[in-house]
Design a protein around this motif. Structure first.
Motif, mmCIF file in Angstrom:
data_model
loop_
_atom_site.group_PDB
_atom_site.id
_atom_site.type_symbol
_atom_site.label_atom_id
_atom_site.label_comp_id
_atom_site.label_asym_id
_atom_site.label_seq_id
_atom_site.Cartn_x
_atom_site.Cartn_y
_atom_site.Cartn_z
ATOM 1 N N GLY A 29 0.790 -1.227 0.000
ATOM 2 C CA GLY A 29 0.000 0.000 0.000
ATOM 3 C C GLY A 29 0.821 1.275 0.000
ATOM 4 N N ARG A 30 2.126 1.164 -0.153
ATOM 5 C CA ARG A 30 2.982 2.358 -0.189
ATOM 6 C C ARG A 30 3.008 2.943 -1.598
ATOM 7 N NH1 ARG A 30 8.171 -0.069 2.702
ATOM 8 N NH2 ARG A 30 7.375 -1.860 1.609
ATOM 9 N N VAL A 31 2.977 4.266 -1.661
ATOM 10 C CA VAL A 31 2.995 4.964 -2.942
ATOM 11 C C VAL A 31 4.439 5.265 -3.318
ATOM 12 C CG1 VAL A 31 2.219 7.025 -4.186
ATOM 13 C CG2 VAL A 31 0.756 5.993 -2.444
ATOM 14 N N HIS A 32 4.777 5.001 -4.584
ATOM 15 C CA HIS A 32 6.135 5.244 -5.095
ATOM 16 C C HIS A 32 6.067 6.164 -6.294
ATOM 17 C CE1 HIS A 32 7.927 1.992 -2.689
ATOM 18 N NE2 HIS A 32 6.787 1.345 -2.916
ATOM 19 N N PHE A 33 7.127 6.960 -6.471
ATOM 20 C CA PHE A 33 7.285 7.821 -7.632
ATOM 21 C C PHE A 33 8.645 7.535 -8.231
ATOM 22 C CE2 PHE A 33 4.357 10.083 -4.876
ATOM 23 C CZ PHE A 33 3.381 10.494 -5.759
ATOM 24 N N SER A 34 8.720 7.532 -9.565
ATOM 25 C CA SER A 34 9.996 7.289 -10.224
ATOM 26 C C SER A 34 9.938 7.861 -11.631
ATOM 27 C CB SER A 34 10.279 5.792 -10.289
ATOM 28 O OG SER A 34 11.491 5.556 -10.989
ATOM 29 N N ASP A 35 11.134 8.029 -12.218
ATOM 30 C CA ASP A 35 11.191 8.481 -13.602
ATOM 31 C C ASP A 35 11.155 7.304 -14.579
ATOM 32 O OD1 ASP A 35 13.656 7.532 -12.918
ATOM 33 O OD2 ASP A 35 14.779 9.113 -13.946
ATOM 34 N N ARG A 36 11.135 6.076 -14.043
ATOM 35 C CA ARG A 36 11.033 4.869 -14.864
ATOM 36 C C ARG A 36 9.864 4.031 -14.370
ATOM 37 N NH1 ARG A 36 16.595 3.653 -13.311
ATOM 38 N NH2 ARG A 36 17.649 5.503 -14.023
ATOM 39 N N PRO A 37 9.108 3.431 -15.282
ATOM 40 C CA PRO A 37 7.990 2.587 -14.832
ATOM 41 C C PRO A 37 8.520 1.302 -14.210
ATOM 42 C CG PRO A 37 8.170 2.516 -17.222
ATOM 43 C CD PRO A 37 9.171 3.523 -16.742
ATOM 44 N N PRO A 38 7.834 0.774 -13.202
ATOM 45 C CA PRO A 38 8.301 -0.467 -12.576
ATOM 46 C C PRO A 38 7.977 -1.670 -13.477
ATOM 47 C CG PRO A 38 6.235 0.200 -11.618
ATOM 48 C CD PRO A 38 6.628 1.278 -12.564
ATOM 49 N N VAL A 39 8.753 -2.719 -13.288
ATOM 50 C CA VAL A 39 8.547 -3.943 -14.065
ATOM 51 C C VAL A 39 7.430 -4.773 -13.447
ATOM 52 C CG1 VAL A 39 9.650 -6.065 -14.876
ATOM 53 C CG2 VAL A 39 10.966 -3.948 -14.743
ATOM 54 N N GLU A 40 7.372 -4.821 -12.103
ATOM 55 C CA GLU A 40 6.456 -5.718 -11.410
ATOM 56 C C GLU A 40 5.061 -5.148 -11.175
ATOM 57 O OE1 GLU A 40 8.534 -3.129 -8.540
ATOM 58 O OE2 GLU A 40 9.333 -4.504 -10.025
ATOM 59 N N ALA A 41 4.815 -3.871 -11.466
ATOM 60 C CA ALA A 41 3.502 -3.281 -11.191
ATOM 61 C C ALA A 41 3.092 -2.352 -12.327
ATOM 62 C CB ALA A 41 3.540 -2.509 -9.873
ATOM 63 N N LYS A 42 1.804 -2.056 -12.379
ATOM 64 C CA LYS A 42 1.301 -1.127 -13.381
ATOM 65 C C LYS A 42 1.418 0.286 -12.800
ATOM 66 C CE LYS A 42 -2.479 -0.028 -16.333
ATOM 67 N NZ LYS A 42 -3.865 0.018 -16.550
ATOM 68 N N ALA A 43 2.020 1.180 -13.574
ATOM 69 C CA ALA A 43 2.258 2.547 -13.091
ATOM 70 C C ALA A 43 1.407 3.536 -13.874
ATOM 71 C CB ALA A 43 3.732 2.903 -13.233
ATOM 72 N N GLU A 44 1.067 4.626 -13.210
ATOM 73 C CA GLU A 44 0.308 5.719 -13.819
ATOM 74 C C GLU A 44 1.298 6.814 -14.201
ATOM 75 O OE1 GLU A 44 -2.853 9.109 -12.268
ATOM 76 O OE2 GLU A 44 -2.181 7.566 -10.900
ATOM 77 N N SER A 45 1.225 7.293 -15.445
ATOM 78 C CA SER A 45 2.111 8.364 -15.888
ATOM 79 C C SER A 45 1.553 9.702 -15.409
ATOM 80 C CB SER A 45 2.235 8.361 -17.410
ATOM 81 O OG SER A 45 2.996 9.473 -17.829
ATOM 82 N N LEU A 46 2.382 10.491 -14.766
ATOM 83 C CA LEU A 46 1.980 11.809 -14.268
ATOM 84 C C LEU A 46 2.452 12.931 -15.182
ATOM 85 C CD1 LEU A 46 2.735 11.331 -10.485
ATOM 86 C CD2 LEU A 46 0.559 11.108 -11.646
ATOM 87 N N ASP A 47 2.884 12.564 -16.380
ATOM 88 C CA ASP A 47 3.414 13.551 -17.310
ATOM 89 C C ASP A 47 2.338 14.578 -17.665
ATOM 90 O OD1 ASP A 47 5.391 14.647 -18.963
ATOM 91 O OD2 ASP A 47 4.506 13.659 -20.717
ATOM 92 N N GLY A 48 2.643 15.830 -17.508
ATOM 93 C CA GLY A 48 1.718 16.905 -17.836
ATOM 94 C C GLY A 48 0.719 17.231 -16.740
ATOM 95 N N GLN A 49 0.714 16.496 -15.645
ATOM 96 C CA GLN A 49 -0.243 16.754 -14.569
ATOM 97 C C GLN A 49 0.336 17.616 -13.452
ATOM 98 O OE1 GLN A 49 -1.962 13.168 -13.057
ATOM 99 N NE2 GLN A 49 -2.318 12.316 -15.089
ATOM 100 N N LEU A 50 1.632 17.808 -13.456
ATOM 101 C CA LEU A 50 2.288 18.556 -12.376
ATOM 102 C C LEU A 50 2.778 19.902 -12.887
ATOM 103 C CD1 LEU A 50 4.408 15.643 -10.892
ATOM 104 C CD2 LEU A 50 2.216 16.475 -10.093
#
Length: 143
Positions: A29-50
């Motif tokens: 349940g921990r939230v992570h942020f990175s400049d690369r998508p993870p291999v083991e999980a589905k990530a949401e792109s925040l590009d253009g939202q910040l």
């Protein structure tokens, strides 16, 4: 050759600064942020939202969504200032009228009554000094 290395380093720096940002939640349940998508999980792109962190939004003038509200605020301010100026003018006129009456009194024979009800007089020189000071005050503030 040196220019090619500098150009390559510069383009890598630009790509690193312009990369996307990804957000995902792991199994705990921990939230992570990175400049690369993870291999083991589905990530949401925040590009253009910040928004940029170092923007100058704080120094910009705030625009009211409804310009009539801003105009109403300005009108209210002007009305309050005019009302205050009118009160100040009225008080100044009252003070000037009192000073003129006192000056007229000082032009004649003058005597004062102390706290015990006894009459006291002042010399001609004191009367002239008081009249002169009062006349200067009237010319400075009431003309």
């Amino acid at each position: 050759m040196r220019r090619i290395w500098l150009l390559a380093a510069f383009s890598l720096a630009l790509e690193a600064g312009a990369g996307e940002l990804y957000r995902w939640v792991d199994e705990d349940g921990r939230v992570h942020f990175s400049d690369r998508p993870p291999v083991e999980a589905k990530a949401e792109s925040l590009d253009g939202q910040l928004k940029p962190i170092n923007s100058a939004d704080a120094t910009r003038k705030i625009d009211f969504p409804d310009s009539s509200r801003a105009q109403q605020i300005e009108r209210d301010y002007v009305q309050r200032r005019q009302a205050q100026e009118a009160r100040d003018l009225h008080q100044r006129q009252i003070a000037c009228n009192q000073a003129r009456r006192q000056l007229e009194i000082l032009k004649g024979r003058v005597y004062f009554v102390d706290a015990d009800g006894n009459q006291t007089t002042i010399s001609e020189r004191e009367r002239a000094e008081k009249a002169s000071a009062l006349d200067a005050l009237i010319h400075r503030h009431c003309s």
